[in-house]
Motif scaffolding. Structure first.
Motif, mmCIF file in Angstrom:
data_model
loop_
_atom_site.group_PDB
_atom_site.id
_atom_site.type_symbol
_atom_site.label_atom_id
_atom_site.label_comp_id
_atom_site.label_asym_id
_atom_site.label_seq_id
_atom_site.Cartn_x
_atom_site.Cartn_y
_atom_site.Cartn_z
ATOM 1 N N VAL A 38 0.846 -1.199 0.000
ATOM 2 C CA VAL A 38 0.000 0.000 0.000
ATOM 3 C C VAL A 38 0.879 1.245 0.000
ATOM 4 O O VAL A 38 0.589 2.213 -0.710
ATOM 5 C CB VAL A 38 -0.968 0.001 1.203
ATOM 6 C CG1 VAL A 38 -1.782 1.278 1.255
ATOM 7 C CG2 VAL A 38 -1.883 -1.213 1.145
ATOM 8 N N ARG A 39 1.950 1.214 0.781
ATOM 9 C CA ARG A 39 2.872 2.359 0.808
ATOM 10 C C ARG A 39 3.500 2.606 -0.563
ATOM 11 O O ARG A 39 3.782 3.737 -0.922
ATOM 12 C CB ARG A 39 3.980 2.125 1.832
ATOM 13 C CG ARG A 39 3.550 2.362 3.246
ATOM 14 C CD ARG A 39 4.737 2.230 4.198
ATOM 15 N NE ARG A 39 4.290 2.262 5.559
ATOM 16 C CZ ARG A 39 4.068 1.184 6.314
ATOM 17 N NH1 ARG A 39 4.282 -0.020 5.818
ATOM 18 N NH2 ARG A 39 3.643 1.299 7.548
ATOM 19 N N SER A 40 3.709 1.537 -1.323
ATOM 20 C CA SER A 40 4.310 1.685 -2.644
ATOM 21 C C SER A 40 3.262 1.999 -3.718
ATOM 22 O O SER A 40 3.526 1.846 -4.900
ATOM 23 C CB SER A 40 5.083 0.420 -3.022
ATOM 24 O OG SER A 40 4.194 -0.658 -3.211
ATOM 25 N N ARG A 41 2.079 2.405 -3.266
ATOM 26 C CA ARG A 41 0.990 2.820 -4.158
ATOM 27 C C ARG A 41 0.359 1.661 -4.917
ATOM 28 O O ARG A 41 -0.245 1.854 -5.966
ATOM 29 C CB ARG A 41 1.446 3.889 -5.145
ATOM 30 C CG ARG A 41 2.049 5.104 -4.521
ATOM 31 C CD ARG A 41 0.998 6.016 -4.050
ATOM 32 N NE ARG A 41 1.624 7.251 -3.572
ATOM 33 C CZ ARG A 41 1.017 8.091 -2.787
ATOM 34 N NH1 ARG A 41 -0.196 7.855 -2.407
ATOM 35 N NH2 ARG A 41 1.634 9.175 -2.384
ATOM 36 N N LYS A 42 0.506 0.462 -4.406
ATOM 37 C CA LYS A 42 -0.154 -0.702 -5.013
ATOM 38 C C LYS A 42 -1.656 -0.524 -4.840
ATOM 39 O O LYS A 42 -2.134 -0.081 -3.808
ATOM 40 C CB LYS A 42 0.317 -1.988 -4.329
ATOM 41 C CG LYS A 42 -0.310 -3.239 -4.827
ATOM 42 C CD LYS A 42 0.372 -3.705 -6.084
ATOM 43 C CE LYS A 42 -0.150 -5.077 -6.460
ATOM 44 N NZ LYS A 42 0.391 -5.542 -7.683
ATOM 45 N N TYR A 50 -8.364 -5.718 0.477
ATOM 46 C CA TYR A 50 -9.655 -5.453 -0.155
ATOM 47 C C TYR A 50 -10.806 -6.321 0.362
ATOM 48 O O TYR A 50 -11.883 -5.777 0.644
ATOM 49 C CB TYR A 50 -9.548 -5.557 -1.675
ATOM 50 C CG TYR A 50 -10.863 -5.297 -2.351
ATOM 51 C CD1 TYR A 50 -11.428 -4.022 -2.335
ATOM 52 C CD2 TYR A 50 -11.562 -6.316 -2.978
ATOM 53 C CE1 TYR A 50 -12.650 -3.776 -2.936
ATOM 54 C CE2 TYR A 50 -12.785 -6.077 -3.579
ATOM 55 C CZ TYR A 50 -13.322 -4.807 -3.552
ATOM 56 O OH TYR A 50 -14.528 -4.572 -4.132
ATOM 57 N N PRO A 51 -10.659 -7.638 0.522
ATOM 58 C CA PRO A 51 -11.813 -8.416 0.992
ATOM 59 C C PRO A 51 -12.343 -7.950 2.348
ATOM 60 O O PRO A 51 -13.560 -7.931 2.569
ATOM 61 C CB PRO A 51 -11.282 -9.846 1.083
ATOM 62 C CG PRO A 51 -10.113 -9.885 0.179
ATOM 63 C CD PRO A 51 -9.533 -8.508 0.185
ATOM 64 N N PHE A 52 -11.453 -7.526 3.237
ATOM 65 C CA PHE A 52 -11.895 -7.073 4.552
ATOM 66 C C PHE A 52 -12.575 -5.715 4.474
ATOM 67 O O PHE A 52 -13.584 -5.469 5.136
ATOM 68 C CB PHE A 52 -10.717 -7.047 5.523
ATOM 69 C CG PHE A 52 -10.119 -8.403 5.713
ATOM 70 C CD1 PHE A 52 -10.831 -9.411 6.344
ATOM 71 C CD2 PHE A 52 -8.857 -8.694 5.225
ATOM 72 C CE1 PHE A 52 -10.279 -10.682 6.497
ATOM 73 C CE2 PHE A 52 -8.303 -9.953 5.368
ATOM 74 C CZ PHE A 52 -9.023 -10.943 6.010
ATOM 75 N N VAL A 53 -12.052 -4.843 3.632
ATOM 76 C CA VAL A 53 -12.690 -3.539 3.436
ATOM 77 C C VAL A 53 -14.062 -3.730 2.790
ATOM 78 O O VAL A 53 -15.041 -3.069 3.156
ATOM 79 C CB VAL A 53 -11.788 -2.610 2.595
ATOM 80 C CG1 VAL A 53 -12.503 -1.319 2.241
ATOM 81 C CG2 VAL A 53 -10.499 -2.316 3.344
#
Length: 106
Positions: A38-42, A50-53
């Motif tokens: 996520v930090r690397s902008r993935k 994503y599944p948890f969100v």
């Protein structure tokens, strides 16, 4: 030889438990494991986050998955420790929750 009469199959009634607190714990763990991506902008959609969100989005109204992720990711970055994250994330999610903790699935 006489065979026994066939029993009619009855589908069991299942009960699904959806607890936002448990989802938030899982999300925290996913942030721990996938944080570098996520930090690397993935893209969040290509991670385990994503599944948890998406589960949180399902339990809420008035907020989209990307908005949930944006806010909770900030909590994760700014506040150290799982307990702090859980407390703040729970407060954030509370106004959006639409369902009780337990829902029956038939």
């Amino acid at each position: 030889m006489v065979s026994a009469p066939k029993k009619k199959y009855e589908k069991p009634t299942l009960k699904a438990v959806t607890d936002v607190g448990i989802i938030l714990e899982c999300l925290y763990e996913a942030y721990e494991m996938e944080g570098e991506l996520v930090r690397s902008r993935k893209n969040m959609y290509a991670t385990m986050i994503y599944p948890f969100v998406k589960m949180l989005e399902t339990e809420c109204t008035g907020i989209r998955a990307d908005e949930i992720h944006k806010e909770l990711w900030e909590y994760y970055l700014r506040h150290s420790g799982k307990d702090n994250f859980m407390k703040l994330a729970g407060r954030f999610m509370e106004p959006y929750q639409t369902r009780q903790t337990v829902k029956a699935v038939v």
